[in-house]
Design a protein around this motif. Structure first.
Motif, PDB file in Angstrom:
ATOM      1  N   GLY A  32       0.804  -1.224   0.000  1.00  0.00           N
ATOM      2  CA  GLY A  32       0.000   0.000   0.000  1.00  0.00           C
ATOM      3  C   GLY A  32       0.829   1.262   0.000  1.00  0.00           C
ATOM      4  N   ARG A  33       2.071   1.167  -0.484  1.00  0.00           N
ATOM      5  CA  ARG A  33       2.984   2.316  -0.482  1.00  0.00           C
ATOM      6  C   ARG A  33       3.294   2.850  -1.874  1.00  0.00           C
ATOM      7  N   ALA A  34       2.668   2.312  -2.890  1.00  0.00           N
ATOM      8  CA  ALA A  34       2.916   2.738  -4.271  1.00  0.00           C
ATOM      9  C   ALA A  34       1.961   3.865  -4.645  1.00  0.00           C
ATOM     10  N   PRO A  35       2.269   4.585  -5.716  1.00  0.00           N
ATOM     11  CA  PRO A  35       1.316   5.591  -6.191  1.00  0.00           C
ATOM     12  C   PRO A  35       0.011   4.913  -6.623  1.00  0.00           C
ATOM     13  N   VAL A  36      -1.047   5.702  -6.668  1.00  0.00           N
ATOM     14  CA  VAL A  36      -2.348   5.195  -7.108  1.00  0.00           C
ATOM     15  C   VAL A  36      -2.229   4.685  -8.537  1.00  0.00           C
ATOM     16  N   CYS A  37      -2.745   3.483  -8.778  1.00  0.00           N
ATOM     17  CA  CYS A  37      -2.677   2.877 -10.112  1.00  0.00           C
ATOM     18  C   CYS A  37      -4.068   2.760 -10.714  1.00  0.00           C
ATOM     19  N   LEU A  45      -1.287  -2.261 -15.427  1.00  0.00           N
ATOM     20  CA  LEU A  45      -1.381  -1.088 -14.567  1.00  0.00           C
ATOM     21  C   LEU A  45      -0.835   0.143 -15.268  1.00  0.00           C
ATOM     22  N   ARG A  46      -1.434   1.273 -14.975  1.00  0.00           N
ATOM     23  CA  ARG A  46      -0.945   2.562 -15.435  1.00  0.00           C
ATOM     24  C   ARG A  46      -1.020   3.527 -14.261  1.00  0.00           C
ATOM     25  N   VAL A  47      -0.202   4.573 -14.318  1.00  0.00           N
ATOM     26  CA  VAL A  47      -0.202   5.607 -13.288  1.00  0.00           C
ATOM     27  C   VAL A  47      -0.279   6.953 -13.994  1.00  0.00           C
ATOM     28  N   TRP A  48      -1.244   7.776 -13.582  1.00  0.00           N
ATOM     29  CA  TRP A  48      -1.293   9.129 -14.125  1.00  0.00           C
ATOM     30  C   TRP A  48      -0.061   9.876 -13.631  1.00  0.00           C
ATOM     31  N   ARG A  49       0.575  10.606 -14.513  1.00  0.00           N
ATOM     32  CA  ARG A  49       1.764  11.376 -14.122  1.00  0.00           C
ATOM     33  C   ARG A  49       1.440  12.303 -12.941  1.00  0.00           C
ATOM     34  N   SER A  50       0.274  12.922 -12.943  1.00  0.00           N
ATOM     35  CA  SER A  50      -0.103  13.817 -11.842  1.00  0.00           C
ATOM     36  C   SER A  50      -0.194  13.057 -10.518  1.00  0.00           C
ATOM     37  N   ASP A  51      -0.681  11.806 -10.548  1.00  0.00           N
ATOM     38  CA  ASP A  51      -0.742  10.993  -9.328  1.00  0.00           C
ATOM     39  C   ASP A  51       0.655  10.620  -8.856  1.00  0.00           C
ATOM     40  N   LEU A  52       1.555  10.353  -9.787  1.00  0.00           N
ATOM     41  CA  LEU A  52       2.937  10.052  -9.423  1.00  0.00           C
ATOM     42  C   LEU A  52       3.576  11.259  -8.742  1.00  0.00           C
ATOM     43  N   MET A  53       3.351  12.456  -9.294  1.00  0.00           N
ATOM     44  CA  MET A  53       3.940  13.658  -8.710  1.00  0.00           C
ATOM     45  C   MET A  53       3.338  13.946  -7.327  1.00  0.00           C
ATOM     46  N   THR A  54       2.036  13.737  -7.173  1.00  0.00           N
ATOM     47  CA  THR A  54       1.385  13.911  -5.868  1.00  0.00           C
ATOM     48  C   THR A  54       1.958  12.926  -4.862  1.00  0.00           C
ATOM     49  N   TRP A  55       2.144  11.682  -5.285  1.00  0.00           N
ATOM     50  CA  TRP A  55       2.711  10.643  -4.419  1.00  0.00           C
ATOM     51  C   TRP A  55       4.125  11.027  -4.002  1.00  0.00           C
ATOM     52  N   SER A  58       4.118  13.661  -1.424  1.00  0.00           N
ATOM     53  CA  SER A  58       3.690  13.160  -0.111  1.00  0.00           C
ATOM     54  C   SER A  58       4.792  12.397   0.612  1.00  0.00           C
ATOM     55  N   ARG A  59       5.833  11.996  -0.114  1.00  0.00           N
ATOM     56  CA  ARG A  59       6.935  11.239   0.458  1.00  0.00           C
ATOM     57  C   ARG A  59       8.043  12.148   1.001  1.00  0.00           C
TER      58      ARG A  59
END
Length: 63
Positions: A32-37, A45-55, A58-59
């Motif tokens: 449960g520590r990965a960016p939202v997929c 699986l894919r990750v929105w770039r904006s979700d990666l940057m938000t993640w 948060s780190r």
């Protein structure tokens, strides 16, 4: 998410994170520590770039 946002593949996300291995990414996901997929109908699986940057934001550790 904006119109200029893009969906990244797991290998692209790993590369953006400085070469993190796919195994590490999936371990983070299990914990449960990965960016939202986003899971596509073909189960990839894919990750929105904006979700990666938000993640990533948060780190950040407090100064």
């Amino acid at each position: 998410m904006s119109r200029s946002d893009e969906l990244l593949t797991v290998p692209q996300v790993c590369a953006e994170l400085g070469g993190v291995s796919r195994r590490t990414f999936y371990r983070w996901r299990e914990l449960g520590r990965a960016p939202v997929c986003v899971q596509l109908p073909n189960l990839e699986l894919r990750v929105w770039r904006s979700d990666l940057m938000t993640w990533l934001d948060s780190r950040r550790e407090a100064k």
